[in-house]
Enzyme design. Structure first.
Site, mmCIF file in Angstrom:
data_model
loop_
_atom_site.group_PDB
_atom_site.id
_atom_site.type_symbol
_atom_site.label_atom_id
_atom_site.label_comp_id
_atom_site.label_asym_id
_atom_site.label_seq_id
_atom_site.Cartn_x
_atom_site.Cartn_y
_atom_site.Cartn_z
ATOM 1 N N ARG A 15 0.831 -1.210 0.000
ATOM 2 C CA ARG A 15 0.000 0.000 0.000
ATOM 3 C C ARG A 15 0.862 1.256 0.000
ATOM 4 O O ARG A 15 0.503 2.272 -0.590
ATOM 5 C CB ARG A 15 -0.978 0.010 1.182
ATOM 6 N N SER A 42 -5.064 5.348 5.097
ATOM 7 C CA SER A 42 -4.723 3.922 5.183
ATOM 8 C C SER A 42 -4.365 3.325 3.827
ATOM 9 O O SER A 42 -3.466 2.506 3.717
ATOM 10 C CB SER A 42 -5.896 3.142 5.774
ATOM 11 N N GLU A 63 -19.055 3.348 -0.700
ATOM 12 C CA GLU A 63 -18.255 2.597 -1.676
ATOM 13 C C GLU A 63 -18.987 2.374 -2.993
ATOM 14 O O GLU A 63 -18.362 2.325 -4.054
ATOM 15 C CB GLU A 63 -17.831 1.242 -1.080
ATOM 16 N N PHE A 88 -14.513 -3.910 1.236
ATOM 17 C CA PHE A 88 -15.586 -2.985 0.853
ATOM 18 C C PHE A 88 -15.598 -2.743 -0.650
ATOM 19 O O PHE A 88 -16.665 -2.608 -1.254
ATOM 20 C CB PHE A 88 -15.435 -1.675 1.623
ATOM 21 N N HIS A 114 -5.405 -3.613 2.199
ATOM 22 C CA HIS A 114 -5.881 -4.327 3.380
ATOM 23 C C HIS A 114 -6.562 -5.645 3.024
ATOM 24 O O HIS A 114 -7.637 -5.984 3.514
ATOM 25 C CB HIS A 114 -6.802 -3.443 4.227
ATOM 26 N N ARG A 172 -1.632 -4.439 3.852
ATOM 27 C CA ARG A 172 -1.320 -3.442 4.874
ATOM 28 C C ARG A 172 0.075 -3.665 5.456
ATOM 29 O O ARG A 172 0.777 -2.722 5.807
ATOM 30 C CB ARG A 172 -2.358 -3.564 5.999
#
Lengths: 322, 287
Positions: A15, A42, A63, A88, A114, A172
């Site tokens: 990421r 994030s 989303e 999501f 993630h 992540r």
């Protein structure tokens, strides 16, 4: 991949590499726009937002609309990267991706972070273990899973150049940088990063480093294991898969994803129809994750070089007793 | 740059032509649905006047260049009303009218719900409710980014606004001040399972859109002058998207279909079609 010890390698989360890649590519292509759903710190799209605020759009915690807006932007000539957590992106907005992106073949890059249990402490609700399966079964959709920071940059670059829907799965957790600048990611190509004749491990994501560790250890035991990075899960490199299966006669797949529907399934589909060999899928065994330290969860859910070694020994045994 | 096709007909003096186009669109709807033996007449007929105004008076489009980057866009968020869109596109010259009776046939480009890859003039593939307005807002955002003059129109059904995504899109369109986005609600009061207020009460609709930060205009969706005035008004509204709530009659123009929820997804028999066409063609010289 040279033989230097994996442990000494620098660690960078895919990421983080994504955020940096966006900034670099954003400077080269003014059509690139980035959308996020309140997770930019994030997913690291905040890096892009800082440099190109006029091309960054926060859609809030919505989303479905993240994908819908992206579709509209793509239909108007933009190259949107839509980012949020993999759960999501592919779950909450699945049908928007299906009907507004994949079906009309719009140039949207669903770049999710993630993925997998290595999310850690947030637990099962935030750990996507089914996203590859969900995206892989959509016509027109390509699926890329980079293994390290270097590959992430190349995946993002190729995805931006490719005209069509793409899903990119990132993590992540900081992972070793396995490749240098000489490494090349190509859409539809698998990379044989270690040659071997006794068995082959087809891996994606952070399981590529585990596969390399396993190969090192097995080498000490007198077995030569091929390791193939299948970052382009779709389109999958059938020719290389079949060639390596023929050379080794025993196959293990390794992924931080449910063994149902992910890379293991994709490899099985190809080999079953073309060149069946003994095969074992290493991955999450049709169960949700839980809260915990990423390293402990990877251990608990069998996502380690140890599990790969066990699987390799089993398929090798099957091959010998065929 | 010279603006071509600002509108096909001038305002007012050619009102009768637009009225006739609306009638032709209705005739096309009945003919193509009768041939297809499946599809959605009720919500197509209710939107015929809205599309006649858009395609023959308001929208800056070029049928010979459907991908013209500066064109106005139209997204049929209520994708099941594809027949009204196909009729408008055919009458406007995007493809031959003769193709219409091939609707929903295997291998033909006129899909049951709009497919932007197959149908010239379709700006977005739709059919799954709630997604069209979201994509339309994305197009409007792209227009803003590129400092383009084009406007984006989208048509929603009143049953459709039960979809959560509609409100996600509404919130975002207001947040990004997309005053180049105009949504029209085909407010016919009926959906598949019955009356809106019985299936899922969405009122007060105008208040909801106002509360979401939209400019709201309420009109009779079968009054061409009111529709034209409303579309003109949207051009003066800065900083806000506009929702035109068009009160309509489901099945409008065919007496036995009007206000009947049962005609949402049923097609007429050849005998019923004959009656419907007689009503619609009454006095009209349709080739």
């Amino acid at each position: 991949m040279n033989e230097k010890s994996l442990i000494s390698l620098e660690k960078i989360a895919t990421r983080d590499a994504y955020g940096k890649a966006l900034v670099k590519l954003g400077g080269m292509n003014s059509d690139i726009v980035v959308l996020d759903a309140d997770l930019s710190k994030s997913t690291k799209t905040a890096d892009f937002a800082k440099v190109f605020p006029e091309r960054f759009f926060n859609m809030g915690i919505a989303e479905q609309n993240l994908i819908g807006f992206s579709a509209g932007l793509a239909a108007s000539g933009k190259v949107p990267f839509a980012s949020t957590f993999a759960v999501f992106a592919t779950g909450r907005a699945f049908e928007q991706i299906r009907n507004s992106v994949a079906y009309p073949k719009l140039n949207v890059k669903v770049a999710a972070t993630h993925a997998g249990v290595s999310v850690g402490e947030d637990g099962a609700s935030h750990q996507a273990i089914e996203d590859i399966a969900l995206m892989r079964c959509l016509p027109n959709m390509s699926v890329f899973v980079p293994a390290d920071a270097q590959e992430t940059f190349q995946v993002i670059k190729k995805a931006a150049e490719w005209n069509g829907p793409v899903y990119i799965r990132m993590g992540r957790l900081a992972v070793p940088v396995l490749f240098d600048e000489s490494y090349e990611f190509q859409i539809g190509k698998a990379n044989v990063i270690r040659e071997g004749k006794d068995a082959a491990v087809f891996a994606v994501g952070l399981m590529v480093q585990e596969a390399l560790k396993a190969a090192e250890e097995l080498s000490g035991l007198g077995m030569e294991i091929a390791v193939v990075n299948c970052a382009s899960v779709k389109p999958l490199d059938q020719d290389t898969l079949i060639k390596v299966a023929k050379q080794t006669g025993a196959v293990v797949t390794a992924e931080e994803h449910n063994i149902i529907g992910g890379l293991g399934s994709a490899v099985a589909e190809v080999l079953m129809e073309n060149y069946p060999v003994p095969m074992i899928r290493v991955g999450i065994k049709d169960t949700f994750g839980e809260s915990g330290k990423p390293e402990e969860l990877l251990e608990k859910y069998g996502l380690t070089s140890k599990e790969i070694i066990k699987a390799v020994q089993q398929v090798y045994h099957k091959k010998k007793n065929k | 740059m010279k603006i071509i096709n600002r509108s096909l007909f001038g305002r007012g003096k050619k009102m009768t032509i637009i009225e006739e186009m609306a009638r032709k669109i209705r005739v096309d709807i009945i003919e193509m649905l009768t041939a297809a033996k499946s599809g959605h007449p009720g919500g197509s007929l209710s939107a015929a006047d809205i599309l006649a105004v858009l395609y023959f008076q308001q929208m800056r489009i070029d049928p010979k260049n459907p991908h013209w980057p500066d064109r106005d866009r139209f997204v049929l968020s209520k994708g099941h009303a594809a027949p009204v869109l196909y009729a408008a596109l055919a009458e406007r010259g995007f493809f031959p009218r003769e193709e219409l009776i091939q609707l929903r046939k295997t291998g033909h480009f006129l899909q049951g719900h709009p497919d932007m890859k197959k149908v010239p003039g379709v700006d977005m593939s739709t059919g799954s409710l709630g997604q069209g307005i979201s994509a339309a807002a994305g197009m409007a955002l792209a227009g803003k980014m590129d400092h383009k003059e084009y406007r984006v129109y989208t048509l929603l059904g009143d049953g459709e606004i039960a979809e959560g995504l509609v409100w996600e899109a509404a919130m975002a369109a207001a947040h990004y001040q997309l005053d180049n986005l105009v949504a029209v609600l085909d407010y016919n009061g009926l959906q598949i399972d019955g009356r809106n207020e019985d299936v899922m009460n969405s009122s007060p609709i105008a208040d909801k859109w106002r509360a979401f930060g939209w400019n709201v205009i309420e009109v009779n969706g079968h009054d061409l002058k009111q529709l034209m005035d409303a579309f003109e008004l949207t051009k003066n509204c800065k900083g806000k998207p506009t929702m035109i709530i068009a009160k309509t009659i489901k099945g409008k123009g065919v007496s036995f279909m009007e206000n009947q929820a049962g005609w949402h997804g049923n097609t007429p028999s050849p005998e019923q079609a004959e009656i419907a066409l007689k009503e619609l063609k009454g006095g009209m010289d349709h080739e």
